[in-house]
Every structure is written in structure tokens, then in C-alpha cells.
Scaffold this active site. Structure first.
Site, PDB file in Angstrom:
ATOM      1  N   GLU A   1      76.426  39.069  82.637  1.00  0.00           N
ATOM      2  CA  GLU A   1      77.390  39.692  83.528  1.00  0.00           C
ATOM      3  C   GLU A   1      78.869  38.889  83.190  1.00  0.00           C
ATOM      4  O   GLU A   1      79.900  39.588  83.110  1.00  0.00           O
ATOM      5  CB  GLU A   1      77.084  39.229  85.000  1.00  0.00           C
ATOM      6  CG  GLU A   1      76.091  40.167  85.687  1.00  0.00           C
ATOM      7  CD  GLU A   1      75.930  41.386  85.202  1.00  0.00           C
ATOM      8  OE1 GLU A   1      77.187  42.000  84.992  1.00  0.00           O
ATOM      9  OE2 GLU A   1      74.890  42.106  84.777  1.00  0.00           O
TER      10      GLU A   1
ATOM     11  N   HIS B   1      80.490  40.863  80.524  1.00  0.00           N
ATOM     12  CA  HIS B   1      81.485  42.108  81.013  1.00  0.00           C
ATOM     13  C   HIS B   1      82.627  41.556  81.942  1.00  0.00           C
ATOM     14  O   HIS B   1      83.788  41.999  81.428  1.00  0.00           O
ATOM     15  CB  HIS B   1      80.675  42.700  82.120  1.00  0.00           C
ATOM     16  CG  HIS B   1      79.281  43.435  81.700  1.00  0.00           C
ATOM     17  ND1 HIS B   1      79.369  44.317  80.679  1.00  0.00           N
ATOM     18  CD2 HIS B   1      77.951  43.258  82.113  1.00  0.00           C
ATOM     19  CE1 HIS B   1      78.234  44.849  80.493  1.00  0.00           C
ATOM     20  NE2 HIS B   1      77.273  44.345  81.451  1.00  0.00           N
TER      21      HIS B   1
END
Length: 445
Positions: free
Chosen positions: A22, A25
Site C-alpha cells: 500500500e 500506491h
């Protein structure tokens, strides 16, 4: 206590990988000028959160500990749509298709980079592992038919040098998946060199219920049976076995390695074996009458000392980084090949495993030491990256497919088609998870 240990090992293995994914991202989204509203570890209801930074991004922990997500400013959702005119340029949807591709691809790429770093660190640190010396194999195995013999050491497979047992297993697994002949360069016990080839037709697909190495008859050399301890009152102690004794054979038949002694004892419950034993400079004959265990097999109550020959595989920084990148690339290709074989019916659906299997392996590798555990995390990181690249709606690969179509057609996917694809993707993902959990349970019950 064992369950707790496994659970903690599972969370320590999977948690950082999800966070790193994550973060990939998050970092690229920030670099592309997209406003990040929330970074969540876990899914579902938020149980704890704090806001930080110029954008007051919410950093949260959610109720379900599997997975995580990064929530962007996104005009497609009324809850995340820009509320201020100055934020419209930071809307994810308003970014160029190439920026959106970069943001979505950053998660899997982060997992691959982490795997490279972990593999490289392990190669630099040096790993002590069994060498490539072979245990004597049965005469009906493909390895024996190819000319391989116990006590010989494999030095290369299809031209690729192998330094230790893990390298050998990796190369053989490749050959089994690719269904190609395995050509071994071998150093015989007497020092001479020879070549042996196992044909592709003898290879078995690796999986939860099959071991490519064992199917060929390849197993690591474990040395002669050396007594570490004879349990008081046990059959071995009554026979006179002592610590330091080497069992050479039974009833006039010599042993080639420790497994021969174990097999001889198991096959003779209640029957006396005349053991030939070396003790210092002496060779003795001791009568051993194995007890009968719950399965009806012979039991000597003797602990044997580990006799596996070990080597240390270590590389310099540059070589380790190259090896780490290569291992990650090869493992990625191998995983995609296995997925392709499952989809086309060439491999069993039983190869699909889930969180229970990962937790089990996490617990096992954690008990083996930090280096083994980090190697396991690197493997899972590659698997996580590959899984997220699958062209399934709701996964990163599904979004990359949407954006690739947008590049080709010059316009985004219609919202109605996007919504239908998302629902189908969720259904497919739930079916795959159910199958994975079913396989996990059926292999352990």
C-alpha cells in the site's frame, strides 16, 4: 501456545508485506499529485486513526487484519469527491491514464522490490544449508535410471551451477514446471565427473501433494547413523549402544546412510538384529531387539546425531543484488506459469492455497531461524505481487486492464461496464478464497 506462535508469525509475515504494498500506491500517488484521504491497514470498520501532514491524510487500522487500502480523492464516489475547487486537479480520475497506471502498478512493484532486497540481504549474509550430495536412491526411481548414485554430488543443472540444496531444488522445480529434460553435471564420490539426464516425461508437477525432488528419487545425503543418545530402558540402551557409536550395518548387510538403520529397525519389531557397530578403534556386534510402537513398527529409542553435510552460500553486494533480482524474476515467471497451467487444466486446483497454509508455513519457518523466515517472507512478497497483477476486477491487475483498454481505445471504460466487472470480480475473488481455504483444510484434516 503453538497456535499463538503460528498466528504471530503469520501476522509478522503478511502484515509488513501488505503495508509495503500500500505504501507503493501511496508514494507514487503523492508523487503524481493525487490527494490521499486515507491509508488503512486492514479492511472494514476503522478502529483507530490519526491524521497527519499537509493534506491531513487519515492513517487507520481497520477491523479485519487481512489486506489494506489507500483511498484517493475520487470524483466517482460522492464520499471522496473533491469538496473544494482547488482540489479538483488532485482528483485521481482527472490524472492522465499513464499516471493512473503508475499509481496502480506501484503496489505490486513495491512487493517485487522488497523481495529483491530480502533475497539480496540473505545472499550477502550467507546461508548455511545442506550440500548437493545425494542419498542412495531406490533402483526404481528416475534418478537411479539416469545413472545417479548415492554419495555423488550435483554441481550444475542444465548448465546452471548449484551451490547448495536449495539451488538444486529450485532448478529441478523449474524443469518440472517447464516439462524439459534435466541435465545434471555430477561429481562422483571418487572425484570423477559425469553427466546424467532425467527426461521431462519423468518429471512431476510440484504442489501441496507432490514433491518434484522426491518423485525423482533425489534426497539429501544424511551420513552414517551416529548415536547421539540411547534412551534409558529403551531397546538401544539394552543392546549396549552408547553415544558416539556408528552403526555400520545389521545382520551382515552394510548401511549406506542413517535412513538404512531407521528402515531396518522399523521393519523388525520384536526380532533381534545383529548390529555391526564401530566404537573408537573397535568393531562390535550388538544384539538389538526393537520394541513395537503403536503403528506396529520397530522402535529402538535411539537419537541419531545430525549428519547432513552443510555448505555456506555467500555473495558480495553486487552479485547478491543481481542474484536477488534474478531469483525474484524467475519466481514471478514460475508463479505465472503455474497459474496458467491451473487455468488450462494442466495442473490441479489443489495447488491453490490460502491463509491457513501461509500461516502454517510462517510458523514452521519462524522456528527454523530468522534467515529462513525472511526467505519465506520474500517468497510470499513475490506471490502477493503476482496475485495483485492478475487481470481480475477489484485487484490491481483488473484496474491495469481497464487503463490498458483506455490507452488502446482513447476513452475510459463505461461506468456501467466498470460496475458490472467489479461485481463479477468480487464474486470470483470470493470463490477463489473459498477454494483456497477448502484446500488448506482438506490437506490438514
Amino acid at each position: 501456545m503453538s497456535f499463538l506462535y503460528t498466528a504471530v508469525a503469520f501476522l509478522l509475515a503478511l502484515g509488513p508485506l501488505i503495508i509495503f504494498h500500500e505504501l507503493g500506491h501511496y508514494w507514487v500517488a503523492r508523487a503524481c499529485g493525487v490527494k490521499v484521504l486515507r491509508f488503512s491497514v486492514g479492511m472494514g470498520k476503522v478502529v483507530w486513526s490519526r491524521r497527519f501532514g499537509r493534506d491531513q491524510t487519515e492513517w487507520a487500522i481497520s477491523a479485519l487484519p487481512l489486506g489494506g487500502y489507500v483511498q484517493f480523492l475520487d470524483s466517482r464516489d460522492p464520499e471522496t469527491a473533491p469538496k473544494d475547487e482547488k482540489d479538483r486537479g488532485r482528483d485521481f480520475v482527472r490524472q492522465s491514464v499513464w499516471k493512473r497506471i503508475a499509481i496502480v502498478a506501484a503496489g505490486p512493484i513495491a512487493n517485487f522490490l522488497l523481495a529483491i532486497a530480502l533475497f539480496a540481504a540473505l545472499f550477502m549474509h550467507g546461508l548455511e544449508e545442506p550440500g548437493t550430495k545425494l542419498r542412495p536412491m531406490a533402483s526404481n526411481t528416475p534418478a537411479y535410471a539416469a545413472g545417479l548414485r548415492g554419495g555423488d554430488s550435483i554441481v550444475a543443472v542444465n548448465g546452471e551451477p548449484v551451490a547448495g540444496w536449495s539451488d538444486l531444488r529450485w532448478q529441478v522445480t523449474h524443469m518440472a514446471v517447464d516439462k524439459v529434460d534435466a541435465r545434471f553435471e555430477v561429481r562422483a564420490a571418487n572425484g570423477s565427473q559425469y553427466a546424467a539426464t532425467i527426461p521431462a516425461s519423468a518429471m512431476k508437477e510440484p504442489g501441496p501433494e507432490s514433491d518434484a525432488m522426491a518423485a525423482l528419487g533425489l534426497d539429501v545425503w544424511i551420513g552414517m547413523p551416529l548415536v547421539e543418545n540411547a534412551v534409558d530402558g529403551g531397546a538401544g540402551a539394552r543392546a549396549g549402544l552408547r553415544k558416539g557409536d556408528t552403526v555400520l550395518g545389521a545382520d551382515g548387510k552394510p548401511f549406506a546412510h542413517a535412513a538404512d538403520f531407521v528402515q531396518a529397525v522399523r521393519a523388525a519389531p520384536g526380532r533381534t538384529l545383529q548390529l555391526q557397530v564401530r566404537r573408537g578403534e573397535q568393531t562390535l556386534t550388538l544384539p538389538l531387539t526393537p520394541a513395537r510402537d503403536a503403528k506396529g513398527q520397530g522402535l529402538a529409542s535411539v537419537q541419531l546425531a545430525p549428519a547432513i553435510e552443510r555448505v555456506t552460500v555467500q555473495s558480495g553486494p553486487v552479485d547478491a543484488l543481481v542474484k536477488g533480482a534474478r531469483r525474484t524474476w524467475e519466481m514471478t515467471l514460475l508463479t505465472f506459469k503455474m497459474i496458467g497451467k491451473i487455468v488450462t487444466g494442466q495442473a490441479s486446483l489443489k495447488n491453490i492455497t490460502g491463509p491457513i497454509a501461509i500461516a502454517d508455513y510462517a510458523g514452521q519457518t519462524a522456528r527454523m531461524g530468522l534467515a529462513t523466515f525472511l526467505g519465506f517472507i520474500a517468497v510470499v512478497s513475490v506471490s502477493l505481487g503476482v496475485m495483485n497483477l492478475l487481470p481480475i476486477p477489484v485487484l490491481d491487475g483488473g484496474h491495469l486492464l481497464y487503463y490498458s483498454l483506455e490507452v488502446l481505445t482513447g476513452r475510459p471504460l463505461p461506468e456501467r461496464v466498470h460496475a458490472l466487472a467489479q461485481r463479477a470480480g468480487v464474486a470470483l475473488l470470493f470463490m477463489l478464497m473459498a477454494l483456497a481455504i477448502f484446500n488448506d483444510l482438506s490437506q490438514r484434516l
